[in-house]
Design an enzyme around this catalytic site. Structure first.
Site, short mmCIF file in Angstrom:
data_model
loop_
_atom_site.label_atom_id
_atom_site.label_comp_id
_atom_site.label_asym_id
_atom_site.label_seq_id
_atom_site.Cartn_x
_atom_site.Cartn_y
_atom_site.Cartn_z
N ASP A 128 2.46 0.94 6.07
CA ASP A 128 3.65 0.07 6.00
C ASP A 128 3.85 -0.76 7.26
O ASP A 128 4.99 -1.09 7.63
CB ASP A 128 4.91 0.90 5.72
CG ASP A 128 4.78 1.71 4.45
OD1 ASP A 128 4.07 1.26 3.54
OD2 ASP A 128 5.38 2.80 4.38
N LYS A 132 0.72 -5.01 6.47
CA LYS A 132 -0.65 -5.50 6.20
C LYS A 132 -0.64 -6.58 5.12
O LYS A 132 -1.32 -7.59 5.21
CB LYS A 132 -1.55 -4.33 5.73
CG LYS A 132 -1.70 -3.22 6.74
CD LYS A 132 -2.47 -2.03 6.18
CE LYS A 132 -1.74 -1.26 5.11
NZ LYS A 132 -0.54 -0.52 5.57
N GLY A 153 1.90 0.16 -1.08
CA GLY A 153 2.95 -0.77 -1.49
C GLY A 153 2.95 -1.89 -0.47
O GLY A 153 3.33 -1.68 0.67
N HIS A 154 2.43 -3.04 -0.86
CA HIS A 154 2.26 -4.15 0.07
C HIS A 154 3.24 -5.27 -0.31
O HIS A 154 3.18 -5.78 -1.43
CB HIS A 154 0.81 -4.64 0.06
CG HIS A 154 -0.15 -3.60 0.56
ND1 HIS A 154 -1.50 -3.79 0.62
CD2 HIS A 154 0.06 -2.35 1.05
CE1 HIS A 154 -2.08 -2.70 1.12
NE2 HIS A 154 -1.15 -1.81 1.38
N GLN A 173 -2.96 2.10 3.28
CA GLN A 173 -2.60 3.21 4.15
C GLN A 173 -2.95 2.80 5.60
O GLN A 173 -2.91 1.63 5.91
CB GLN A 173 -3.26 4.53 3.73
CG GLN A 173 -2.76 5.05 2.39
CD GLN A 173 -3.29 4.29 1.19
OE1 GLN A 173 -4.49 4.12 1.03
NE2 GLN A 173 -2.41 3.84 0.34
P1 GDP Z 1 2.16 -2.76 4.16
O1 GDP Z 1 2.10 -1.59 3.26
O2 GDP Z 1 1.45 -2.54 5.45
O3 GDP Z 1 1.76 -4.05 3.49
O4 GDP Z 1 3.70 -2.93 4.55
P2 GDP Z 1 4.98 -2.77 3.57
O5 GDP Z 1 5.08 -3.96 2.71
O6 GDP Z 1 4.99 -1.43 2.92
O7 GDP Z 1 6.15 -2.70 4.62
C1 GDP Z 1 6.36 -3.70 5.56
C2 GDP Z 1 7.78 -4.22 5.36
O8 GDP Z 1 8.13 -5.01 6.48
C3 GDP Z 1 7.93 -5.14 4.17
O9 GDP Z 1 9.21 -5.00 3.64
C4 GDP Z 1 7.72 -6.53 4.76
O10 GDP Z 1 8.41 -7.54 4.03
C5 GDP Z 1 8.35 -6.37 6.10
N1 GDP Z 1 7.75 -7.16 7.18
C6 GDP Z 1 6.44 -7.39 7.43
N2 GDP Z 1 6.28 -8.08 8.58
C7 GDP Z 1 7.54 -8.29 9.05
C8 GDP Z 1 8.06 -8.93 10.23
O11 GDP Z 1 7.33 -9.42 11.08
N3 GDP Z 1 9.42 -8.92 10.38
C9 GDP Z 1 10.26 -8.35 9.47
N4 GDP Z 1 11.58 -8.39 9.70
N5 GDP Z 1 9.80 -7.74 8.36
C10 GDP Z 1 8.47 -7.72 8.17
P1 IMO Z 2 0.50 1.31 2.45
O1 IMO Z 2 -0.84 0.75 2.00
C1 IMO Z 2 2.83 4.66 3.92
C2 IMO Z 2 1.49 8.66 2.74
C3 IMO Z 2 2.43 9.45 1.86
C4 IMO Z 2 2.11 10.85 2.34
C5 IMO Z 2 0.59 10.78 2.56
C6 IMO Z 2 -0.23 11.28 1.38
O2 IMO Z 2 1.67 0.72 1.77
O3 IMO Z 2 0.58 1.29 3.94
P2 IMO Z 2 -0.79 10.22 -1.00
O4 IMO Z 2 0.12 9.78 -2.11
O5 IMO Z 2 -1.66 9.15 -0.47
O6 IMO Z 2 -1.55 11.45 -1.34
O7 IMO Z 2 0.22 10.65 0.18
O8 IMO Z 2 0.30 9.43 2.80
N1 IMO Z 2 1.13 7.32 2.23
C7 IMO Z 2 1.62 6.18 2.71
N2 IMO Z 2 2.56 5.96 3.65
N3 IMO Z 2 2.19 3.63 3.35
C8 IMO Z 2 1.22 3.83 2.44
O9 IMO Z 2 0.46 2.83 1.95
C9 IMO Z 2 0.93 5.15 2.05
N4 IMO Z 2 0.07 5.70 1.16
C10 IMO Z 2 0.20 7.02 1.30
O10 IMO Z 2 3.78 9.11 2.09
O11 IMO Z 2 2.70 11.08 3.58
MG MG Z 3 3.40 -0.23 2.30
#
Ligand code: GDP
Ligand code: IMO
Ligand code: MG
Length: 423
Positions: free
Chosen positions: A16, A19, A43-44, A225
């Site tokens: 999270d 990416k 979850g991207h 991840q």
């Molecule tokens: P990922 O799994 O690495 O793609 O990241 P996620 O989407 O799960 O979580 C990142 C969260 O931060 C999302 O809600 C994005 O919209 C938000 N986000 C990403 N980059 C930035 C940033 O530079 N500033 C802010 N405020 N939010 C960001």
């Molecule tokens: P993105 O791509 C954050 C975490 C789960 C748990 C551990 C194992 O959005 O960054 P799993 O369901 O993979 O067996 O869970 O890994 N986890 C993540 N945490 N972002 C993710 O993906 C994750 N995918 C798995 O919360 O701790």
């Molecule tokens: Mg994510």
């Protein structure tokens, strides 16, 4: 052979980091975006013109009409989720016809894997739960390694597929604690339908990517991840079940090792969702403030993310394992309102100072962070287009990170939108 153009975006913390946003930005100039591991546990999030997209199974190149999206052989794929996401995207006017490809060697993840995941989590003793996303990831990868999985390409031999699925479901239905019995006929019919709908997408993705690289076409690799959740180098056993670090790119896509521009993504603070040690976690008002300002709630499960200061020991460890050439520091804007900013620069374990992650989880649970405190900038950063536009204290924070890791920060996230990226 032309010079290949392979770029990978990999998470440096516990996921999270943001990416998806960087992948979406760079996908505008890429021929392919390819995922090499994980499944719908990811979850991207991408924001374009105020509209939010959250992708779990489909790569984050989806929003660019010229970009082809590949789910690589290293992934576990829940096909009903693929269909759901395709439909959601279609409703938003995004059509992936002819540009989504699923490796015929990728592993199918069924609903029974999710049940097995839930069963294991629910029956684990307190302190032993991993806090998985319950998306079936561990059981699906276990089947792959145990050589009893189904691969996407198996759908093209449907009679054999149906027979094997029937046998597997009979086994699954006998597992003690299964909350209900799977109806084999229903599952077989569902997958028969999915096989028809997805037929043109299931292909030899490895050859497709290799040929694109040989032609000098830009290929972007989307990590899911992150390093601290890597099955080998993460905080085992509180990890996911796949290789999330750079080594997994080549086995997970079936392309030969080659020069790769590796961009590590790290948040300006740290978050973790799920169980397991987290040395810089803040269980106080600062942690709550980070969660609220950064909207730190899981994109897949909605769980509140645990928040804490940036951990440079863990980030450097992850950057070194990945061989990062540069870093995208994200969510810098979320620290705008903090008068002081702490960064963890070493750990203390049993009275000794250490500068890496111990392999054993009992040791890692004991480490105490050693902090350096830097001044905050207390001003808006969201309009910055260049890193040079940022306030001096924010630039000093970035320089501190560069000096500590030895890696250049090339992109700085300053907001959720595609445009909110200083470089
Ligand atoms: P990922 O799994 O690495 O793609 O990241 P996620 O989407 O799960 O979580 C990142 C969260 O931060 C999302 O809600 C994005 O919209 C938000 N986000 C990403 N980059 C930035 C940033 O530079 N500033 C802010 N405020 N939010 C960001
Ligand atoms: P993105 O791509 C954050 C975490 C789960 C748990 C551990 C194992 O959005 O960054 P799993 O369901 O993979 O067996 O869970 O890994 N986890 C993540 N945490 N972002 C993710 O993906 C994750 N995918 C798995 O919360 O701790
Ligand atoms: Mg994510």
């Amino acid at each position: 052979m032309k010079q290949s153009k392979l770029t990978a975006i990999l998470g440096l913390n516990w996921g999270d980091e943001g990416k998806g946003k960087l992948v979406d930005i760079l996908a505008g100039k890429s021929h392919f975006v390819a995922r090499f591991g994980g499944g719908a546990n990811a979850g991207h999030t991408i924001y374009v013109d105020g509209k939010k997209f959250v992708l779990h199974q489909i790569p984050s190149g989806a929003l660019h009409p010229q970009c082809k999206c590949v789910i690589g052989n290293g992934c576990v794929v829940h096909l009903p989720t693929v269909i759901e996401e395709l439909e959601e995207l279609k409703k938003a006017g995004i059509n992936l016809t002819g540009r989504l490809f699923i490796s015929d060697r990728s592993i199918l993840l069924f609903d029974f894997h999710k049940e097995l995941d839930g069963l294991r989590e629910n029956s684990a003793k307190e302190g032993k739960k991993i806090g998985t996303t319950k998306r079936g990831i561990g059981p699906a990868y276990a089947d792959k390694i145990n050589r009893c999985a189904f691969r996407a390409g198996d759908l093209l031999h449907f009679e054999d597929f149906a027979e094997r699925l029937q046998d597997r479901l009979e086994e699954i239905n006998k597992i003690p604690g299964m909350p209900f019995k799977f109806d084999a006929m229903r599952e077989i019919n569902l997958y028969g339908d999915l096989a028809e709908r997805l037929e043109g997408m299931i292909c030899d993705a490895s050859t497709m990517l290799r040929e694109a690289l040989e032609d000098g076409k830009p290929v972007l690799v989307e990590g899911a991840q992150a390093a601290l959740l890597d099955i080998d180098f993460g905080t085992y056993p509180f990890v996911t079940s796949s290789t999330t670090t750079a080594g997994g790119i080549f086995s997970g896509l079936g392309i030969p090792p080659q020069a790769t521009d590796i961009i590590g993504v790290a948040k300006a603070y740290t978050t973790r969702v799920g169980e397991g040690p987290f040395p810089t976690e803040l269980l106080d008002a600062d942690g709550d403030k980070m969660r609220e300002i950064g909207h730190e709630y899981g994109a897949t499960t909605g769980r509140p993310r645990r928040c804490g200061w940036m951990d440079l020991v863990a980030t450097k460890y992850a950057a070194k394992i990945n061989g990062c050439n540069s870093i995208n520091l994200t969510k810098l804007d979320c620290l705008n309102d903090f008068p002081e900013i702490k960064v963890c620069i070493a750990y203390e374990l049993n009275g000794e100072k250490i500068d890496t992650l111990p392999a054993n989880i009992l040791d890692y649970a004991k480490v105490k962070p050693i902090y350096e405190t830097l001044p905050g900038w207390k001003s808006d950063t969201s309009k910055a287009k260049k890193i040079a536009d940022l306030p001096a204290a924010a630039r000093d924070y970035i320089k501190f990170i560069e000096k500590f890791t030895g890696i250049k920060v090339s992109y700085v996230g300053v907001g959720v939108e595609r445009e909110a990226m200083a470089s």
